[in-house]
Motif scaffolding. Sequence first.
Motif, PDB file in Angstrom:
ATOM      1  N   PHE A  11       0.877  -1.170   0.000  1.00  0.00           N
ATOM      2  CA  PHE A  11       0.000   0.000   0.000  1.00  0.00           C
ATOM      3  C   PHE A  11       0.911   1.216   0.000  1.00  0.00           C
ATOM      4  N   THR A  12       0.346   2.368  -0.353  1.00  0.00           N
ATOM      5  CA  THR A  12       1.209   3.552  -0.446  1.00  0.00           C
ATOM      6  C   THR A  12       0.713   4.693   0.449  1.00  0.00           C
ATOM      7  N   LYS A  25      16.856  12.075  -0.793  1.00  0.00           N
ATOM      8  CA  LYS A  25      17.534  11.475   0.358  1.00  0.00           C
ATOM      9  C   LYS A  25      16.588  11.433   1.564  1.00  0.00           C
ATOM     10  N   ALA A  26      15.844  12.507   1.773  1.00  0.00           N
ATOM     11  CA  ALA A  26      14.873  12.525   2.879  1.00  0.00           C
ATOM     12  C   ALA A  26      13.874  11.382   2.723  1.00  0.00           C
ATOM     13  N   ALA A  27      13.453  11.145   1.488  1.00  0.00           N
ATOM     14  CA  ALA A  27      12.495  10.060   1.229  1.00  0.00           C
ATOM     15  C   ALA A  27      13.091   8.718   1.630  1.00  0.00           C
ATOM     16  N   GLU A  28      14.364   8.512   1.315  1.00  0.00           N
ATOM     17  CA  GLU A  28      15.023   7.249   1.689  1.00  0.00           C
ATOM     18  C   GLU A  28      15.164   7.117   3.208  1.00  0.00           C
ATOM     19  N   VAL A  29      15.475   8.234   3.858  1.00  0.00           N
ATOM     20  CA  VAL A  29      15.582   8.211   5.326  1.00  0.00           C
ATOM     21  C   VAL A  29      14.239   7.813   5.935  1.00  0.00           C
ATOM     22  N   ILE A  30      13.163   8.398   5.419  1.00  0.00           N
ATOM     23  CA  ILE A  30      11.828   8.103   5.943  1.00  0.00           C
ATOM     24  C   ILE A  30      11.461   6.644   5.662  1.00  0.00           C
ATOM     25  N   ALA A  31      11.679   6.208   4.438  1.00  0.00           N
ATOM     26  CA  ALA A  31      11.342   4.820   4.094  1.00  0.00           C
ATOM     27  C   ALA A  31      12.137   3.842   4.962  1.00  0.00           C
ATOM     28  N   ARG A  56       9.608   1.076  -0.070  1.00  0.00           N
ATOM     29  CA  ARG A  56      10.243   1.581  -1.287  1.00  0.00           C
ATOM     30  C   ARG A  56       9.761   2.997  -1.564  1.00  0.00           C
ATOM     31  N   VAL A  57      10.667   3.858  -1.913  1.00  0.00           N
ATOM     32  CA  VAL A  57      10.291   5.194  -2.385  1.00  0.00           C
ATOM     33  C   VAL A  57       9.827   5.042  -3.826  1.00  0.00           C
ATOM     34  N   THR A  58       8.570   5.380  -4.088  1.00  0.00           N
ATOM     35  CA  THR A  58       8.025   5.148  -5.431  1.00  0.00           C
ATOM     36  C   THR A  58       7.837   6.437  -6.227  1.00  0.00           C
ATOM     37  N   LYS A  59       7.808   7.580  -5.534  1.00  0.00           N
ATOM     38  CA  LYS A  59       7.722   8.855  -6.256  1.00  0.00           C
ATOM     39  C   LYS A  59       8.433   9.931  -5.458  1.00  0.00           C
ATOM     40  N   VAL A  60       9.121  10.803  -6.180  1.00  0.00           N
ATOM     41  CA  VAL A  60       9.724  11.986  -5.564  1.00  0.00           C
ATOM     42  C   VAL A  60       9.475  13.151  -6.510  1.00  0.00           C
ATOM     43  N   ASN A  61       8.657  14.094  -6.105  1.00  0.00           N
ATOM     44  CA  ASN A  61       8.425  15.299  -6.901  1.00  0.00           C
ATOM     45  C   ASN A  61       8.931  16.502  -6.125  1.00  0.00           C
ATOM     46  N   GLU A  91       6.116   9.571  -2.400  1.00  0.00           N
ATOM     47  CA  GLU A  91       5.219   8.443  -2.150  1.00  0.00           C
ATOM     48  C   GLU A  91       6.070   7.260  -1.736  1.00  0.00           C
ATOM     49  N   ILE A  92       5.611   6.572  -0.718  1.00  0.00           N
ATOM     50  CA  ILE A  92       6.332   5.407  -0.213  1.00  0.00           C
ATOM     51  C   ILE A  92       5.397   4.205  -0.248  1.00  0.00           C
ATOM     52  N   ALA A  93       5.920   3.084  -0.732  1.00  0.00           N
ATOM     53  CA  ALA A  93       5.143   1.835  -0.776  1.00  0.00           C
ATOM     54  C   ALA A  93       5.620   0.930   0.356  1.00  0.00           C
ATOM     55  N   PHE A  94       4.660   0.508   1.179  1.00  0.00           N
ATOM     56  CA  PHE A  94       4.970  -0.359   2.320  1.00  0.00           C
ATOM     57  C   PHE A  94       4.434  -1.768   2.061  1.00  0.00           C
ATOM     58  N   PRO A  95       5.154  -2.780   2.509  1.00  0.00           N
ATOM     59  CA  PRO A  95       4.641  -4.149   2.357  1.00  0.00           C
ATOM     60  C   PRO A  95       3.441  -4.382   3.278  1.00  0.00           C
ATOM     61  N   VAL A  96       2.347  -4.854   2.707  1.00  0.00           N
ATOM     62  CA  VAL A  96       1.167  -5.217   3.488  1.00  0.00           C
ATOM     63  C   VAL A  96       1.537  -6.219   4.586  1.00  0.00           C
ATOM     64  N   ASP A  97       2.430  -7.138   4.243  1.00  0.00           N
ATOM     65  CA  ASP A  97       2.785  -8.204   5.192  1.00  0.00           C
ATOM     66  C   ASP A  97       3.470  -7.703   6.457  1.00  0.00           C
TER      67      ASP A  97
END
Lengths: 425, 425
Positions: A11-12, A25-31, A56-61, A91-97
Amino acid sequence: MVETSHSRAEFTARYFVESSVPISKAAEVIAGEQSSGTFLSLPGETEALKDRARARVTKVNSLPPVFEPSLHSAFVDRKGPVSLYYRGEIEIAFPVDNIGANLPTLLSTIAGNLFELGEVTGLRLLDIEFPETYARTFPGPRFGIEGTRRFAKVYDRPLIGTIIKPSIGLLPDQTAEIVDSLCSADIDFIKDDELLVDPAYASFDDRLAAVMPVLHRHADRLGRMPMYAINISGTIDEMLRRHDAVLAAGGTCVMVCVNWVGFAGVEHLRKNAQLPIHGHRNGWGALTRSPQLGFSFAAYQKLWRLAGIDHLHVNGLRSKFWEPDESVVDSARSCLTPFAGVQPLMPVFSSGQWASQAPDLFTMLRSVDLMHLAGGGIIGHPQGIAAGVASMREAWEAAVEGVDLTAYAQSRPALRAALSHFQAA
Amino acid sequence: MVETSHSRAEFTARYFVESSVPISKAAEVIAGEQSSGTFLSLPGETEALKDRARARVTKVNSLPPVFEPSLHSAFVDRKGPVSLYYRGEIEIAFPVDNIGANLPTLLSTIAGNLFELGEVTGLRLLDIEFPETYARTFPGPRFGIEGTRRFAKVYDRPLIGTIIKPSIGLLPDQTAEIVDSLCSADIDFIKDDELLVDPAYASFDDRLAAVMPVLHRHADRLGRMPMYAINISGTIDEMLRRHDAVLAAGGTCVMVCVNWVGFAGVEHLRKNAQLPIHGHRNGWGALTRSPQLGFSFAAYQKLWRLAGIDHLHVNGLRSKFWEPDESVVDSARSCLTPFAGVQPLMPVFSSGQWASQAPDLFTMLRSVDLMHLAGGGIIGHPQGIAAGVASMREAWEAAVEGVDLTAYAQSRPALRAALSHFQAA
């Protein structure tokens, strides 16, 4: 459903981010913080582990940077001077599991420590998207708009309602008298104030015992039970007991203050409830008024939709609250918008409402699937409460028919009186 | 206890307020909104009703005004131009009888719609004060600091602990291996990450089954069971079942993410729990980082103290989070400060911690009643995990004895290695 090469269900979550480090880089730190570890690989953080658990970082605008941070960070101060603060939407995608059907852990994942990260000088959860297979594992609304209409027996128009005032302090027989007046005016919906549950001088049980015979008497007359959202907020055991008491007494709705009961409590009520749940969002201002912090309503209503409330407050147009009208209508629209197969919520407009807002609301929202609550606009109508209710209904007729309110009021005394009385005020 | 002429029992809430109207008027608007009605008297708002239910403004201290609002208000825009925004601290006294022992309604009263009032361009709950007779009606911590020490069998010094990393993604046997390494190092306390409860690939039950034999084996060796705060956050039924499973397996602590489980859920767990409750505050940043909005920690920890958690996170000195060190220590101090006869909370320091913070913490806090959690500071110690734990304990010995860390390290290889390794990093 977002899929990786391993067909991992995800889910995202989408965020506004402001940071002392570049947005990617901030997105990667958060993910990293919100999944398998830190920005740097830890011992034990194997490829297999990352495959199953890493976000996973899926979008960076990127957005234009700013020269002053929105929120102070002592961490940034300590690291030394920063000449600009990067901004963007990610946007960050997280594993449902990682989570499963666990609302508190879902919130810890998408709205947890990330708000406090040192590199972060602004962070707002903008929206979430779920695969239907995941959304289906949460309760969701049991009744929603359709179920609420069945209980209220009100179709093809908004439910017109009010809040019992004074908010708190009335004795049970005084409350029953007000309920009697409101029902005599053929009202559709009544609610308790969020402050009122079980005061020492007007216990929940005494209030229920006082109002239910009144509601039944009018139900016999009207052929429908006016829906009374009676505030049952409290401990888990009290909420369940109160719900059962309302149900046994023939009531058709219960109300809870969602932020302070909390996700686990509201979900538990939903699983045990046989009546629509009216969600009051008081405290919401603390989570949303700082534009670079907290939650947008679009994400917030989805989370409560998953928990399973049926109605949710969205303020009103030209209300006594801080919120701009466009934001109010956006909120209502998000409640009505499809989300991963989860039923929509019935938006509840209130505060400073009277007949005049109906055409604006309908023009902006193109829906009558809502509750329109007026306090003074009904109780303060110069011709009395019945005329107050009538003026609201007439205003919605005019709105839906696309007729100008003043023109429609010519042959309708209640609406005419409302226009001349409240517009002057 | 604050008393009116009618000996009405009251509790108080203190706020920072910024407003488009003078502070004394804003205070009256807030007191009215959060009790018997609006600023203007309503029909039915009799003197008797006001006597029992109306909140009273008890203090108004003006602060210098500002020329730009901290938070936007469309209501202010609509009312026309404002040349300055008033600021002040106010105190409001609420009747205990309006609420009773009802945490969600307490929050709706002191932290509800007031955040959204149109006249308000800044509002922060700074503190609350309760009469003991009222505070006693809430659960409060069952174990607190003393009870936690009895379970952990650690006295007269902080509990030295760590968080299992990677945060999420480990399989049950991998978790058990890490727990084994940590226990072999004579650690006092271990906790799950807030992201981890019941992932599909490492269910709660499998994790519990994997780690408990390890803990028991070390308990036999150490004469004390290392305290493992296992994250049980989830639905009400799951939390109770998981608590009972931990208890049955001989565990000594459970952890919940308080903001997202919510007040009703945490209180329900407290009433049914026989183990100390480790409170994780993730999401707190959203409630506190805007300085003119939300909650101060002083008020926040009192509310969770009433709900009955035993430990609460406060970040760490020089951490990876945004918070200034003074704020961190103030938070810990407030957890340890008496509040209306309710037991103190054990503050939990974590994030970026290693031996070096011990002397600073002790100097500022003058207490060892705390948990000091280090990740890299223990697991990343150049001589291994046991030396990591030893270095933390030695640093606290030096701190309490008032000996300089470097001097104390001369005869202590673990501390010496920590100082040379981490100070260089």
